[in-house]
Motif scaffolding. Structure first.
Motif, PDB file in Angstrom:
ATOM      1  N   PHE A 152       0.849  -1.194   0.000  1.00  0.00           N
ATOM      2  CA  PHE A 152       0.000   0.000   0.000  1.00  0.00           C
ATOM      3  C   PHE A 152       0.886   1.246   0.000  1.00  0.00           C
ATOM      4  O   PHE A 152       1.927   1.280   0.653  1.00  0.00           O
ATOM      5  N   TYR A 153       0.460   2.254  -0.751  1.00  0.00           N
ATOM      6  CA  TYR A 153       1.280   3.462  -0.867  1.00  0.00           C
ATOM      7  C   TYR A 153       0.386   4.704  -0.838  1.00  0.00           C
ATOM      8  O   TYR A 153      -0.674   4.733  -1.474  1.00  0.00           O
ATOM      9  N   ARG A 161      -2.335   4.061  -3.419  1.00  0.00           N
ATOM     10  CA  ARG A 161      -2.285   2.879  -4.267  1.00  0.00           C
ATOM     11  C   ARG A 161      -2.437   1.663  -3.369  1.00  0.00           C
ATOM     12  O   ARG A 161      -1.736   1.521  -2.369  1.00  0.00           O
ATOM     13  N   THR A 162      -3.385   0.805  -3.715  1.00  0.00           N
ATOM     14  CA  THR A 162      -3.688  -0.336  -2.872  1.00  0.00           C
ATOM     15  C   THR A 162      -2.571  -1.372  -2.921  1.00  0.00           C
ATOM     16  O   THR A 162      -1.824  -1.452  -3.905  1.00  0.00           O
ATOM     17  N   ALA A 163      -2.443  -2.174  -1.857  1.00  0.00           N
ATOM     18  CA  ALA A 163      -1.539  -3.325  -1.904  1.00  0.00           C
ATOM     19  C   ALA A 163      -2.115  -4.307  -2.917  1.00  0.00           C
ATOM     20  O   ALA A 163      -3.308  -4.634  -2.881  1.00  0.00           O
ATOM     21  N   GLY A 263      -5.279  -9.286 -10.714  1.00  0.00           N
ATOM     22  CA  GLY A 263      -4.887  -9.902  -9.460  1.00  0.00           C
ATOM     23  C   GLY A 263      -5.854  -9.589  -8.340  1.00  0.00           C
ATOM     24  O   GLY A 263      -7.019  -9.256  -8.575  1.00  0.00           O
ATOM     25  N   PHE A 264      -5.362  -9.662  -7.091  1.00  0.00           N
ATOM     26  CA  PHE A 264      -6.193  -9.472  -5.904  1.00  0.00           C
ATOM     27  C   PHE A 264      -5.821  -8.180  -5.174  1.00  0.00           C
ATOM     28  O   PHE A 264      -4.646  -7.831  -5.058  1.00  0.00           O
ATOM     29  N   ASP A 265      -6.839  -7.525  -4.676  1.00  0.00           N
ATOM     30  CA  ASP A 265      -6.687  -6.276  -3.917  1.00  0.00           C
ATOM     31  C   ASP A 265      -6.510  -6.622  -2.445  1.00  0.00           C
ATOM     32  O   ASP A 265      -7.409  -7.179  -1.812  1.00  0.00           O
ATOM     33  N   LEU A 266      -5.341  -6.281  -1.883  1.00  0.00           N
ATOM     34  CA  LEU A 266      -5.081  -6.526  -0.453  1.00  0.00           C
ATOM     35  C   LEU A 266      -5.219  -5.255   0.372  1.00  0.00           C
ATOM     36  O   LEU A 266      -4.806  -5.207   1.537  1.00  0.00           O
ATOM     37  N   ILE A 270      -0.667  -4.579   3.718  1.00  0.00           N
ATOM     38  CA  ILE A 270       0.803  -4.626   3.620  1.00  0.00           C
ATOM     39  C   ILE A 270       1.285  -3.209   3.348  1.00  0.00           C
ATOM     40  O   ILE A 270       1.001  -2.635   2.299  1.00  0.00           O
ATOM     41  N   ILE A 271       2.020  -2.658   4.300  1.00  0.00           N
ATOM     42  CA  ILE A 271       2.357  -1.230   4.221  1.00  0.00           C
ATOM     43  C   ILE A 271       3.861  -0.970   4.176  1.00  0.00           C
ATOM     44  O   ILE A 271       4.292   0.168   4.243  1.00  0.00           O
ATOM     45  N   ASN A 272       4.670  -2.033   4.103  1.00  0.00           N
ATOM     46  CA  ASN A 272       6.121  -1.814   4.045  1.00  0.00           C
ATOM     47  C   ASN A 272       6.654  -2.301   2.700  1.00  0.00           C
ATOM     48  O   ASN A 272       5.975  -2.998   1.955  1.00  0.00           O
TER      49      ASN A 272
END
Length: 428
Positions: A152-153, A161-163, A263-266, A270-272
């Motif tokens: 994630f950003y 921006r999603t993971a 793909g899949f949206d997480l 996950i942020i790192n």
């Protein structure tokens, strides 16, 4: 007339020097043929071998023998060494000497062929002989598929921006095959192609899952290297999405399905930016507490276990060592002339070499930095790892190159195991 003959000579010279192939490309299953000239090795006059045939177009094959393929000085001759599994070979002679070999009860038929020796050869032109019953147009693939998750950003301006778990490489490989009608397999419709991000509806998701060969009852296992832990998600809980790839549409006037990543949206889970590996299936293949970061200690150059192949006169050579209970790791690098890292790994019990590879800077690839003892306080992103990361697999080694083109692989320290590619959808 003189100028005309000179032009022909220059053309032939250019062709000869432009036809050397890169012997490390294991991604392509069909290698383009090229024209070259080579002098065959003479066979004994008292042998009953047939006349050697020099191919007009050289073929390229991969070694598919799990334990490696012996190469010899002559057909059926003295064993000189062994090509490891998936070694990329160039066939430059057909001896017309047929043979049959019993491989674990299975009779393999084939012919002895001459190939270019890229392993341990002093001269690039050296020819050795192998049995082609253990060669194939395709390399042996790993039985496990791994991916990465992008984190994630959130930018300073507030955009996010999603993971995202990008599965596009598998989707497009299974959808755009030669035997299928591409237009019948499309997921996105005309309306979708006007959007930047598309959340797939029920029917679209079903098509995607079918092409991925993924079940709603499967799980997503994300192993985070730095923290040595595994995050687990249920596939049925993850939205399936398609996003315009970062390079934008391939056409100036109309978007195409190939312009998107699937793909899949997480979301924000996950942020790192730490290295991670992802597997989709029923059971978790990762184990924790077994992976170690490689931290190198500088040693004398003469402690490197083999004769230097980078440049024996290069005074800029530096040598390092790292050790575990199971293996000794050696790295020798050159900072002048040849910008390379030469990695040798020795099994402590058998004292045998289990890994020998050269990593050099090139177009689309560059060497990763080294984490060195005594330099721990510097800001450094750990990139090289080793250990028994995967259940029921030997130790792995990973992280010696950055890839601008292509995707990295994880090497298993077992000669019968192929490298495990990380499917990163590296389209440009």
């Amino acid at each position: 007339m003189k100028n005309y003959l000179q032009l022909i000579f220059l053309s032939i010279t250019f062709l000869t020097f432009s036809c050397r192939e890169n012997a490390t490309d294991q991604k392509a299953e069909k290698i383009e043929k090229q024209v070259e000239i080579s002098k065959p090795k003479e066979l004994p006059k008292n042998s009953n071998e047939k006349k050697i045939e020099i191919p007009k177009h050289y073929e390229h094959k991969f070694v598919i023998a799990r334990s490696g393929l012996n190469y010899r000085d002559l057909p059926k001759g003295k064993v000189l060494g062994k090509f490891p599994l998936n070694t990329h070979l160039k066939i430059i002679e057909y001896t017309k000497i047929a043979d049959k070999i019993n491989d674990g009860g299975k009779l393999i038929e084939g012919e002895w062929v001459g190939v270019q020796n890229w392993v341990g050869s002093v001269k690039d032109s050296e020819i050795v002989y192998v049995f082609n019953g253990f060669l194939s147009n395709s390399y042996v693939q790993s039985d496990i598929k791994l991916y990465n998750v992008s984190s994630f950003y959130k930018s300073n301006e507030g955009s996010t921006r999603t993971a995202f778990l990008n599965l596009s490489e598998t989707y497009f490989e299974n959808t755009y095959s030669e035997n299928e009608d591409r237009n019948k397999n499309l997921i996105l419709n005309e309306t979708d192609l006007k959007k930047d991000t598309i959340r797939l509806n029920k029917n679209q998701r079903k098509k995607l899952m079918n092409k991925l060969k993924v079940s709603e009852s499967d799980k997503v296992f994300v192993y985070i290297m730095k923290t040595d832990n595994t995050l687990i998600y249920n596939v049925k809980d993850l939205p399936a999405i398609a996003c315009m790839n970062i390079y934008g549409p391939s056409s100036d006037y109309k978007n195409d399905e190939f312009d998107y990543t699937f793909g899949f949206d997480l979301d924000k889970s996950i942020i790192n930016w730490d290295d991670n590996l992802v597997y989709i299936g029923k059971e978790n293949p990762f184990q924790t507490g077994k992976l170690k970061p490689i931290v190198w200690t500088k040693i004398k150059n003469n402690q490197f276990p083999i004769i230097n192949v980078l440049n024996k006169n290069d005074e800029s050579l530096t040598t390092y060592r790292f050790a575990t209970n199971e293996y000794d790791y050696f790295l020798q690098k050159a900072t002048e002339r040849a910008l390379c890292h030469h990695i040798i790994i020795i099994d402590n019990a058998s004292k045998e070499k289990v890994f020998d590879q050269l990593y050099c800077d090139g177009e689309g690839t560059s060497r990763t930095g080294l984490n060195i003892v005594g330099n721990e306080n510097s800001e450094f992103h750990q990139s090289q790892w080793t250990g028994k990361l995967l259940k029921n697999k030997a130790s792995i080694v990973f992280g010696f190159s950055y890839y601008g083109f292509g995707c990295p692989s994880i090497n298993v320290l077992d000669e019968t195991e192929p490298a495990i590619p990380i499917l990163c959808d590296n389209r440009h």
